[in-house]
Design a protein around this motif. Sequence first.
Motif, short mmCIF file in Angstrom:
data_model
loop_
_atom_site.label_atom_id
_atom_site.label_comp_id
_atom_site.label_asym_id
_atom_site.label_seq_id
_atom_site.Cartn_x
_atom_site.Cartn_y
_atom_site.Cartn_z
N LEU A 180 -31.64 -52.17 4.40
CA LEU A 180 -31.06 -50.82 4.43
C LEU A 180 -32.16 -49.76 4.56
CD1 LEU A 180 -28.30 -51.15 1.68
CD2 LEU A 180 -27.97 -50.99 4.14
N ASP A 181 -33.26 -49.96 3.84
CA ASP A 181 -34.38 -49.02 3.98
C ASP A 181 -34.92 -49.03 5.40
OD1 ASP A 181 -34.15 -48.35 1.34
OD2 ASP A 181 -35.75 -49.71 0.65
N ASP A 217 -32.61 -47.13 7.72
CA ASP A 217 -32.79 -45.69 7.57
C ASP A 217 -34.06 -45.22 8.26
OD1 ASP A 217 -30.46 -45.53 6.10
OD2 ASP A 217 -31.48 -45.66 4.16
N PRO A 231 -21.40 -55.03 2.04
CA PRO A 231 -21.24 -53.79 1.26
C PRO A 231 -20.97 -52.59 2.16
CG PRO A 231 -23.20 -55.03 0.58
CD PRO A 231 -22.70 -55.67 1.84
N ASP A 232 -20.30 -51.58 1.59
CA ASP A 232 -19.96 -50.39 2.36
C ASP A 232 -21.19 -49.70 2.92
OD1 ASP A 232 -17.31 -50.85 1.87
OD2 ASP A 232 -17.17 -49.44 0.18
N GLU A 233 -22.32 -49.74 2.18
CA GLU A 233 -23.52 -49.07 2.66
C GLU A 233 -24.04 -49.71 3.95
OE1 GLU A 233 -24.72 -51.48 -1.08
OE2 GLU A 233 -23.05 -50.21 -0.41
N SER A 275 -21.43 -48.53 6.80
CA SER A 275 -21.60 -47.12 7.17
C SER A 275 -22.75 -46.93 8.15
CB SER A 275 -21.83 -46.27 5.92
OG SER A 275 -23.05 -46.64 5.28
N ARG A 276 -23.70 -47.85 8.14
CA ARG A 276 -24.85 -47.77 9.06
C ARG A 276 -24.61 -48.58 10.33
NH1 ARG A 276 -26.60 -47.41 3.88
NH2 ARG A 276 -28.39 -46.07 3.38
#
Length: 580
Positions: free
Chosen positions: A409-410, A413, A435-437, A440-441
């Motif tokens: 995730l990092d 981003d 996961p939702d995170e 979303s990406r």
Amino acid sequence: MANSAGAAACIARARTYFLETGAVPVVPVRHGIVQSWLRSRWSGVSCDDLDPPYFDDIDAEGSLERAAKPVLDQLEQTLSDAPVSVILTDARARVLDRRVPYGSLQRTLDHLRLLPGFSYAEEHVGTNGIGTARATRCLTFVDGSEHFTAPLHEMSCAAAPIRDRRSGRLVGLVDITCWSPGDGPLMSAVVCGAATDIEVRLMELGSRRQRTLLEEFRTAERYHGQAIVAVADDLVIANQRATSFMRPSDHSIVRDAVTELLRAGKERATDVVLSGGEPVTIRCHPVDEHSAVVRLSVMDTSRTRPRSRIRPADLKLAGTSPLFADVCAELAMHRQAFSNVLLEGEPGTGKLALARAVHYRYAPEKAFTVIEPTDDVAARCRADRGLSGGTAVFRHVELFTDSARAAVLDRLDAFAKDTDRVWVVVTTDVGAELPDEFLSRLPLTLTVPPLRHRIEDVQWLVPALLSTFPLARYVSCGPAAMRVLQCSSWPGNVAELAQVLRHALNRRRVGQIQPEDLPEPCYGRAGHVLSRWETIERDAIVGALLETRGDRAAAADLLGISRATVYRRISTYGITVESR
């Protein structure tokens, strides 16, 4: 002529040798019988037990039965003094009618379940007159120990295929069965004559029905601009408007829908989805109990997807199916826009190979990096700098640890803030929860279709895969083996197909791969290559059966179709979900 006592004993020993070793016996057993033994073994038929399946949805009053009845009546009268049975089956070797005058023979056939409703297809009971004639489409005589299954060794049988003379399609079989030894030439001559008489009567009956259906079709064409299709048991006629959007595989979809509507006995409408994904409404006007004229209306045509700009061949990938071509085109489009993609699919569908092909199509000089669950993900994410214009694939992220997911995730981003654009592809198995995170990406999700949903691509995948094996330099796939491969369901997808070809190359180093070179699980039970719609339908039925623990009636209610349709599809697709 029947086998002599010495020849019968020799055949029995040859069968025993074949069952114990799997090798073709060197003693003189007819080639057709040996080939049938091989097919029976590949199908997993027991050599000791007889277990023909029963079907309660046979059409005992259809056109075949009507055409055959006077022929069988005459044959029954002619053979009334002989201890023989006359049997009629449909094209799937399911018994429709049985005439047997002798009580002792009747009891024997009852014990063998050679009864109306039971199937004597070769894949169910092994080598026998009915099943082997169906498999070879030829007149067949089987005597005594030539039968694959021991309980049939006391019998002798001759069967002949019955064909529709207009289309050449197999519509049924007629058989004579008696105790062994039997007179092969005489029995074969009798069933051959009976099959010819039935074929002639079928043509006569069909001609009258087709004339009526054609008249109704022409009348319906008066509806200006309508897509009109006439449907009968063995016939589909479509006008120009209908053929403009119907594919050959759509004929079976429309025919099945019309069959269900005809059971209602009045004009009705239903919605179906064609093989290309187009939703249509079918309005059925019955002509008789077995045929109808229907009007097709395409719904939501404005949503039809544009033709793919990038083909699989442009990506150096094998396959031409519309489903696979659409995925290739969409993934290529997102690569050009550097849009992050979640690429899902069953194991072995080739998700990584597809991402790699798209990358090298547009940026062959740029870096292509793959991060696996077994890697030190955090270290790889820190090390993967200088990917400007390249591709980063995070493979099977559903298997990543929590710390590895946080590192990914990092990195996502960081890629989003970097002025040097990087294309990110995240792959998962179908049904994996992220996961939702993550979602979303990854706003875009594409699904790589399983091989069974693009089975037409097998003919292109096989030579492409063979070209990657060093041992396959002088090997190609023969047409018979290709038909076997196209009839498999391929639960392991392209990866399983590659494994099967490796197995075949261990047996065949030069020339064409033959069916006997393939591993036994490949010899599927389907009698034809399934269309994409048929495979989707099969998967839905399997899912319903699993959900209802094998309860076929409950599965039919869950799917909203008749029980007869479920039973018919289970047999057609070779579904074997056990009741629990």
